[in-house]
Structure formats: C-alpha cells, structure tokens
Write an enzyme that holds these catalytic residues in place. Structure first.
Site, PDB file in Angstrom:
ATOM      1  N   TRP A 152      50.981   1.908  -3.850  1.00  0.00           N
ATOM      2  CA  TRP A 152      52.531   2.796  -5.011  1.00  0.00           C
ATOM      3  C   TRP A 152      52.083   4.056  -5.317  1.00  0.00           C
ATOM      4  O   TRP A 152      52.705   4.466  -5.429  1.00  0.00           O
ATOM      5  CB  TRP A 152      51.147   2.307  -5.910  1.00  0.00           C
ATOM      6  CG  TRP A 152      49.758   2.124  -5.820  1.00  0.00           C
ATOM      7  CD1 TRP A 152      48.762   1.119  -6.153  1.00  0.00           C
ATOM      8  CD2 TRP A 152      49.202   3.292  -6.310  1.00  0.00           C
ATOM      9  NE1 TRP A 152      47.558   1.884  -6.146  1.00  0.00           N
ATOM     10  CE2 TRP A 152      47.465   2.727  -6.727  1.00  0.00           C
ATOM     11  CE3 TRP A 152      49.359   5.005  -6.797  1.00  0.00           C
ATOM     12  CZ2 TRP A 152      46.402   4.225  -6.510  1.00  0.00           C
ATOM     13  CZ3 TRP A 152      48.656   5.391  -7.258  1.00  0.00           C
ATOM     14  CH2 TRP A 152      47.406   5.124  -7.238  1.00  0.00           C
ATOM     15  N   ASN A 153      51.275   4.753  -3.730  1.00  0.00           N
ATOM     16  CA  ASN A 153      51.055   6.048  -4.319  1.00  0.00           C
ATOM     17  C   ASN A 153      52.191   7.275  -3.809  1.00  0.00           C
ATOM     18  O   ASN A 153      52.017   7.847  -4.238  1.00  0.00           O
ATOM     19  CB  ASN A 153      49.942   6.626  -3.749  1.00  0.00           C
ATOM     20  CG  ASN A 153      49.661   6.625  -2.556  1.00  0.00           C
ATOM     21  OD1 ASN A 153      50.412   6.015  -1.841  1.00  0.00           O
ATOM     22  ND2 ASN A 153      48.521   6.994  -1.345  1.00  0.00           N
TER      23      ASN A 153
ATOM     24  N   LYS B 289      56.735  -6.090   0.792  1.00  0.00           N
ATOM     25  CA  LYS B 289      55.815  -6.854  -0.167  1.00  0.00           C
ATOM     26  C   LYS B 289      55.037  -5.395  -0.650  1.00  0.00           C
ATOM     27  O   LYS B 289      54.591  -4.536   0.050  1.00  0.00           O
ATOM     28  CB  LYS B 289      55.117  -7.684   0.317  1.00  0.00           C
ATOM     29  CG  LYS B 289      54.141  -8.306  -1.057  1.00  0.00           C
ATOM     30  CD  LYS B 289      52.605  -7.934  -0.774  1.00  0.00           C
ATOM     31  CE  LYS B 289      52.223  -7.744  -2.398  1.00  0.00           C
ATOM     32  NZ  LYS B 289      52.567  -6.968  -3.043  1.00  0.00           N
TER      33      LYS B 289
ATOM     34  N   GLU C 248      47.505   1.426   8.356  1.00  0.00           N
ATOM     35  CA  GLU C 248      47.087   2.762   7.490  1.00  0.00           C
ATOM     36  C   GLU C 248      46.052   2.305   6.219  1.00  0.00           C
ATOM     37  O   GLU C 248      46.812   1.853   5.384  1.00  0.00           O
ATOM     38  CB  GLU C 248      48.129   3.519   7.056  1.00  0.00           C
ATOM     39  CG  GLU C 248      49.399   3.919   8.777  1.00  0.00           C
ATOM     40  CD  GLU C 248      48.589   4.941   9.584  1.00  0.00           C
ATOM     41  OE1 GLU C 248      47.669   5.040   9.315  1.00  0.00           O
ATOM     42  OE2 GLU C 248      49.256   5.069  10.380  1.00  0.00           O
ATOM     43  N   LEU C 249      45.084   2.673   6.311  1.00  0.00           N
ATOM     44  CA  LEU C 249      44.250   2.566   5.680  1.00  0.00           C
ATOM     45  C   LEU C 249      43.745   3.846   4.664  1.00  0.00           C
ATOM     46  O   LEU C 249      44.104   5.427   4.858  1.00  0.00           O
ATOM     47  CB  LEU C 249      42.684   1.759   5.601  1.00  0.00           C
ATOM     48  CG  LEU C 249      43.518   0.315   6.425  1.00  0.00           C
ATOM     49  CD1 LEU C 249      42.197  -0.757   7.319  1.00  0.00           C
ATOM     50  CD2 LEU C 249      43.851  -0.695   5.623  1.00  0.00           C
TER      51      LEU C 249
ATOM     52  N   CYS D  42      45.815   9.052   0.251  1.00  0.00           N
ATOM     53  CA  CYS D  42      45.347   8.663   1.918  1.00  0.00           C
ATOM     54  C   CYS D  42      44.214  10.046   2.124  1.00  0.00           C
ATOM     55  O   CYS D  42      42.976  10.263   2.411  1.00  0.00           O
ATOM     56  CB  CYS D  42      45.681   7.978   2.037  1.00  0.00           C
ATOM     57  SG  CYS D  42      47.122   8.848   3.155  1.00  0.00           S
TER      58      CYS D  42
ATOM     59  N   SER E 173      44.409  -0.518   0.998  1.00  0.00           N
ATOM     60  CA  SER E 173      43.423  -0.095   1.450  1.00  0.00           C
ATOM     61  C   SER E 173      42.218  -0.908   2.062  1.00  0.00           C
ATOM     62  O   SER E 173      43.270  -1.224   2.526  1.00  0.00           O
ATOM     63  CB  SER E 173      42.331  -0.108  -0.387  1.00  0.00           C
ATOM     64  OG  SER E 173      42.664  -2.051   0.075  1.00  0.00           O
TER      65      SER E 173
HETATM   66  P1  NAP Z   1      45.778  -1.727  -2.514  1.00  0.00           P
HETATM   67  O1  NAP Z   1      45.185  -2.609  -3.419  1.00  0.00           O
HETATM   68  O2  NAP Z   1      45.100  -2.438  -0.703  1.00  0.00           O
HETATM   69  O3  NAP Z   1      46.947  -2.591  -2.230  1.00  0.00           O
HETATM   70  C1  NAP Z   1      47.963  -1.682  -0.654  1.00  0.00           C
HETATM   71  C2  NAP Z   1      48.939  -3.149  -1.333  1.00  0.00           C
HETATM   72  O4  NAP Z   1      48.253  -4.437  -0.700  1.00  0.00           O
HETATM   73  C3  NAP Z   1      49.732  -3.518  -2.019  1.00  0.00           C
HETATM   74  O5  NAP Z   1      50.681  -3.565  -2.028  1.00  0.00           O
HETATM   75  C4  NAP Z   1      48.578  -4.563  -2.415  1.00  0.00           C
HETATM   76  O6  NAP Z   1      49.799  -5.511  -3.303  1.00  0.00           O
HETATM   77  C5  NAP Z   1      48.688  -4.909  -1.266  1.00  0.00           C
HETATM   78  N1  NAP Z   1      47.299  -6.091  -1.210  1.00  0.00           N
HETATM   79  C6  NAP Z   1      46.023  -6.118  -1.500  1.00  0.00           C
HETATM   80  N2  NAP Z   1      45.393  -7.464  -1.279  1.00  0.00           N
HETATM   81  C7  NAP Z   1      46.378  -8.168  -0.364  1.00  0.00           C
HETATM   82  C8  NAP Z   1      46.519  -9.424   0.315  1.00  0.00           C
HETATM   83  N3  NAP Z   1      45.555 -10.267  -0.361  1.00  0.00           N
HETATM   84  N4  NAP Z   1      47.407  -9.792   0.447  1.00  0.00           N
HETATM   85  C9  NAP Z   1      48.757  -9.919   0.463  1.00  0.00           C
HETATM   86  N5  NAP Z   1      49.396  -8.080  -0.373  1.00  0.00           N
HETATM   87  C10 NAP Z   1      48.019  -7.796  -0.344  1.00  0.00           C
HETATM   88  O7  NAP Z   1      45.573  -0.257  -2.115  1.00  0.00           O
HETATM   89  P2  NAP Z   1      46.624   0.798  -3.228  1.00  0.00           P
HETATM   90  O8  NAP Z   1      45.016   0.655  -4.057  1.00  0.00           O
HETATM   91  O9  NAP Z   1      47.813   0.273  -3.855  1.00  0.00           O
HETATM   92  O10 NAP Z   1      46.583   1.805  -2.495  1.00  0.00           O
HETATM   93  C11 NAP Z   1      45.188   2.866  -2.584  1.00  0.00           C
HETATM   94  C12 NAP Z   1      44.743   2.898  -0.661  1.00  0.00           C
HETATM   95  O11 NAP Z   1      44.968   2.810  -0.034  1.00  0.00           O
HETATM   96  C13 NAP Z   1      43.786   3.920  -0.453  1.00  0.00           C
HETATM   97  O12 NAP Z   1      42.537   3.448  -0.194  1.00  0.00           O
HETATM   98  C14 NAP Z   1      44.635   4.537   0.545  1.00  0.00           C
HETATM   99  O13 NAP Z   1      43.939   6.102   1.075  1.00  0.00           O
HETATM  100  C15 NAP Z   1      45.603   3.658   1.008  1.00  0.00           C
HETATM  101  N6  NAP Z   1      46.470   4.768   1.017  1.00  0.00           N
HETATM  102  C16 NAP Z   1      46.783   4.689   3.454  1.00  0.00           C
HETATM  103  C17 NAP Z   1      47.607   5.050   3.571  1.00  0.00           C
HETATM  104  C18 NAP Z   1      47.164   5.289   4.951  1.00  0.00           C
HETATM  105  O14 NAP Z   1      48.752   6.184   5.631  1.00  0.00           O
HETATM  106  N7  NAP Z   1      46.000   5.367   5.479  1.00  0.00           N
HETATM  107  C19 NAP Z   1      48.759   6.208   2.533  1.00  0.00           C
HETATM  108  C20 NAP Z   1      48.599   5.760   1.322  1.00  0.00           C
HETATM  109  C21 NAP Z   1      48.200   4.910   0.770  1.00  0.00           C
HETATM  110  P3  NAP Z   1      49.197  -6.030  -5.153  1.00  0.00           P
HETATM  111  O15 NAP Z   1      49.872  -4.937  -5.557  1.00  0.00           O
HETATM  112  O16 NAP Z   1      50.094  -7.440  -4.940  1.00  0.00           O
HETATM  113  O17 NAP Z   1      47.817  -6.443  -5.126  1.00  0.00           O
END
Ligand code: NAP
Length: 493
Positions: free
Chosen positions: A165-166, A189, A263-264, A297, A242
């Site tokens: 979402w960020n 998704k 990309e975590l 991130c 994440s």
């Molecule tokens: P998140 O909780 O991991 O969610 C990311 C996406 O994954 C959402 O669409 C979420 O959907 C989905 N998701 C989570 N668990 C799932 C599962 N078991 N099955 C299917 N989909 C699933 O992360 P966030 O809190 O939204 O974002 C923040 C994280 O992203 C931070 O750690 C940040 O550093 C990282 N990030 C990394 C980058 C990069 O390029 N390296 C860029 C931006 C952000 P739901 O909402 O439905 O759970």
C-alpha cells in the site's frame, strides 16, 4: 484488516519460531481480507469493496490467458503505443488519480502527484526502450563450423503480482509496464487497504483503451491468491511487501515451480563519515527517513555516524526533523502525513516500546500533530545494543535508529550486521571514498551523498532478507521472459 508491516521477526529468532506467526504452516492463509479504503486523516471509511468470488477469479485467469495469447503476437510498436496511451491518460488525469492515493493511504498530495509523475515516466521508459532491449541477439558457437544461434526474449504468460500500500500506483507501474512490454499479461492482488487505488488503475486501463485482459485487478483472499499462483496459466509471481509475506508467497511459487521476484523489507543504513558536510547529511537523512511518513522500503532507517561528527549530526538531525509540518495531507504545505492505518501506528508504537524495554533510549521529536488522523510523532532511538530486537528490525514509519561508531570500518560492520540488504547511503566529501565504502555494503543499492536513488531508468532490488530479483530498466524486463535459444548453421557443413 491484515497488517504486518511492523510485525517483524529479528535475525536472532530461528525461522521455525517466527514463520507460524504469519500462517506459513497454513499455506492457504486467512480468508478474512476485507478490501476497505479508510482515510488515514479523517479516519472515515471512504469505500468498501466486495471480495472476488471464485467465479470471478476463474474469469480473470481465462481473460488474462486469452489476452496473452494475442498480446504475445502483438508487435513492439503496438505494445509501445498502448503503454504510451496509458501514460498519456494518467498524465492528463493527474488531478483525478493523485487524490485517490491521499484518501487511501494518507500520503501528502504533493507526494501523490510525484508518484503519478513517476508512473508516467516508467510507462514511457518501456514504451521507448523495450523493443531494443528485447531484440534477438545473434551469437557464434565454436561447436561446429559456421554455427551460430539466436537468443530470443519471448513472452511467458500471465504474471501474478501482489503489491503493498505504500506506493499504490508506483508498485503497479514498475511491474506492469515491463510485463506488458515483454508480451505478458498481469493479474494484480493489491493490499487490502488501498482498494480505491487498485480500482482506479483498472479504470485507467479502460480509459486508455488497453485491450481487455492485459491487466486485471482482483480483490482476492489469501486462499484465492494461493490458488492463482498454483494455476498453470500463471507463469510468474512478483511480490513487493514484507519479509513475512515473501516467505509465504515465494514458498507457494516454489511449490508450483514458478519463477518469482521478491521485493521485501529493508533497514537501510545512512553512513556519515567524518569528512561529510554534516548539516547537509542531516537534512537529507531527515528527508530520507520521513518522506511518505517513513513508510518506504528504502527509507534511511539506521543513521550510522562516526564519533568525530556524531554530536553535530545528532543536533542538526533533530533540528531538521523538528521542521516537519503535520497536517491535512491535501494541504500543499503539509510535509508529514499520518500513517496508513490505525493498526500500523499501534504496531509501530509497540515496537518502540519493545526497543525501550530492551534498553534503548527513545526521544520523541515534539512537532504539533492534528487532533485526528493516525499521526505518530517522530522518534529517535539511541543506545540500541546488538541483543535489542530493534537492532535487526525494520521500523516502517517515523522511527530513526541512531548509532555512534568509531570509524569507517565499524560503520561498515554495523551497516552489514542487518539481516536486510536493500539500499543504503554514504555521506563523504570524497566520492571515490564513498564508492569504496559503497562497494563493501552488502545491499542491492547504494547512493553516495543522497538518501536513495530511484527512477524509471535505475534498477531496483535487494539481497539477503530484502529479497531477490530486480525491477525497472532492462533487468525488470528480463525477469519474466523465456530467453529462448534458437540454433542455426548447417550440420553438414
Ligand atoms: P505486507 O503485509 O507483506 O503486504 C504486501 C502485500 O502482500 C499485500 O497485498 C498483502 O495483502 C499481501 N499478502 C500478505 N500476506 C499474504 C498472503 N499470505 N497471501 C497473499 N497475499 C498476501 O506488506 P505491507 O505492510 O503492505 O508493506 C510494507 C512492507 O513492504 C515493508 O516491509 C516494506 O519494506 C516492503 N516494501 C518493499 C519494497 C521493495 O521494493 N523492496 C517496496 C515497498 C514496500 P493483504 O493486504 O490482503 O494482506
């Protein structure tokens, strides 16, 4: 609403202990995902969306598959025309699309417009460069007389993308643009708290006249997501999110023998050496930590400062952070927005409490906060010992970790002691020294004298627990193509 940005494991906890917290022992995950847009400033529900039915999931797969069979045969000129049309529409309707981001996840309108502009640049980069980057290459083979072969980058099929979402549009654009350019189609998704942004992008594709099935947004549950990954028509999986989600989704892709990119999270170090312009470093450090309210991130999350300039930097940094202006994110004067959700703020505050309970010192920078909205005052953490959970965690919000180190050698050691390896930066008066220190950092990206480097024409990605694979540029283009080898030459010659 499922939220996990801050519910992070640390390096000391064995994998078997932390995975079950995120449901890895239940591969279908939870089905309680609710796609709801709640305005982080007004705290009011903007819009609720119904979850996809299983029939809609099947329809999306069928439509994306049918579209890909035709799109893969579409020449580069036409693919570029469609990408450019999407860019043009987005640019023309910037003032319609940008406020959706502010309403969905709270970022300032200034940052929302910048995100829209960045997406336009990404779409145009692929419209302009993909044909050349994907051109077949002819190479000689010494195996037989006159032998040669071609490497022909060929489309794969449907690429399934799961996004956070960020940066709700940017995260879509940086995977969608290369995939469309490469002849693939995309099913998205998105995160459950930014459904309006996801729906807006679907509308954008319609308004731009893109063929049906090139891009399909699905409000899918986690269980449906697992089934999509397993479906034979899906040929690649890209997640930005994440580390916890990465472990689950990479596992699902691996079980289906599909290539994935991850990309975590990150805990980027910003190293300040004794020869740096300390005040300038403090200014950019404060910006790097607090843009998008620290929910990036590649935010500069750990300031690692050599002893000789530590006190000066700490004072200048506090002064810079104190300049942040919290307020209505739609006001162009606001520089510090609320966090994306009530849960994100609660988790971050609890994470700070845990750090303090383990011995850290927390200093709140006292800026005026509005009476409503999920704001959190900036916090600076010091005295973080190696056994403090904070030492290895990502803080996804306005929390700075400040470390005092003896010299360059210790700065590199502390920077590399993170389980993450996304980005990082080095501030020094000597660019060659910056490059040398940068070469020693175990990360996917390093910037010298700036918090981070990004853009349509710069590759993006990490190493260690920050994931694998690269997005943007030709590297992103080649992640989900079949590098097909076609041999030529007369076997009788
Ligand atoms: P998140 O909780 O991991 O969610 C990311 C996406 O994954 C959402 O669409 C979420 O959907 C989905 N998701 C989570 N668990 C799932 C599962 N078991 N099955 C299917 N989909 C699933 O992360 P966030 O809190 O939204 O974002 C923040 C994280 O992203 C931070 O750690 C940040 O550093 C990282 N990030 C990394 C980058 C990069 O390029 N390296 C860029 C931006 C952000 P739901 O909402 O439905 O759970």
């Amino acid at each position: 609403m499922a939220r996990s940005a801050c519910d992070r494991n640390d390096a000391e906890i064995p994998v078997k202990h932390w995975l079950p917290r995120f449901g890895l022992d239940e591969p279908n995950g939870s089905d309680d995902v609710a796609y709801t847009s709640i305005n982080p400033y007004t705290e009011q529900i903007e819009q609720e969306f119904a979850n996809a039915t299983d029939a809609e999931v099947e329809q999306a797969l069928a439509s994306a598959h049918a579209a890909q069979l035709s799109w893969r045969e579409t020449d580069h000129a036409e693919r570029s025309r469609v990408l450019a049309a999407i860019a043009d529409r987005l640019e023309a309707d910037r003032e319609i699309y940008a406020p959706v981001l502010t309403a969905d996840m709270g970022k300032t309108i200034v940052e929302a417009r910048a995100e829209v502009d960045n997406c336009v640049r990404i779409l145009r980069w692929y419209a302009d460069h993909a044909a050349a980057e994907l051109a077949p290459q002819t190479r000689p083979s010494a195996n037989y007389k006159g032998g040669h072969y071609q490497v022909v980058p060929s489309p794969l099929g449907i690429v399934y993308i799961v996004e956070p979402w960020n940066f709700p549009y940017y995260q879509i654009a940086r995977v969608l643009a290369p995939q469309l350019a490469a002849g693939n189609t995309v099913i998205l998704k998105h995160a459950s708290n930014v459904p309006r942004a996801a729906a807006a992008w679907q509308q954008l594709m319609l308004d731009a006249g893109a063929p049906e099935g090139l891009f399909t947004n699905l409000f899918a549950s986690h269980a449906q997501s697992a089934r999509i990954i397993a479906d034979d028509r899906v040929r690649g999986v890209a997640l930005t999110g994440s580390e916890a989600a990465g472990a689950i989704i990479a596992g699902q892709a691996a079980a289906a023998l599909k290539k994935s990119t991850m990309e975590l999270g990150g805990a980027d170090a910003l190293i300040v050496l004794e020869d740096a312009d300390v005040e300038l470093a403090a200014k950019w450090a404060a910006f790097g930590r607090h843009r998008n309210s620290g929910q990036v991130c590649v935010s500069s999350k750990r300031m690692i400062v050599v002893d000789a300039v530590y006190d000066r930097f700490a004072a200048a940094y506090r002064a810079e952070v104190a300049k942040l202006v919290a307020g209505d994110p739609l006001n162009e004067q606001t520089t510090f927005a609320p966090l994306s959700s009530a849960g994100a703020r609660t988790e971050l505050l609890e994470q700070v409490d845990r750090a303090v309970a383990a011995g850290a010192t927390a200093e709140t920078v006292d800026i005026a906060l509005p009476e409503h909205g999920w704001f959190m005052a900036p916090v600076i953490l010091t005295d973080i010992a190696e056994d403090n959970p904070a030492y290895t965690e990502e803080f996804f919000g306005p929390v700075t970790q400040l470390y005092r180190v003896a010299d360059e050698q210790e700065a590199v050691a502390v920077a590399n002691s993170s389980p993450y390896g996304l980005g990082g930066s080095v501030f020094t008066a000597d660019e060659q020294r910056g490059l040398a220190v940068g070469a020693r950092l175990d990360t996917g990206m390093v910037s010298i004298n700036r918090p981070s480097l990004g853009g349509a024409d710069v590759p993006f990605g990490g190493t260690k627990r920050s994931g694998y694979g690269r997005e943007l540029t030709e590297l992103g283009l080649l992640e989900f193509v079949n590098l097909k080898v076609i041999g030529l030459g007369d076997i009788n010659g």
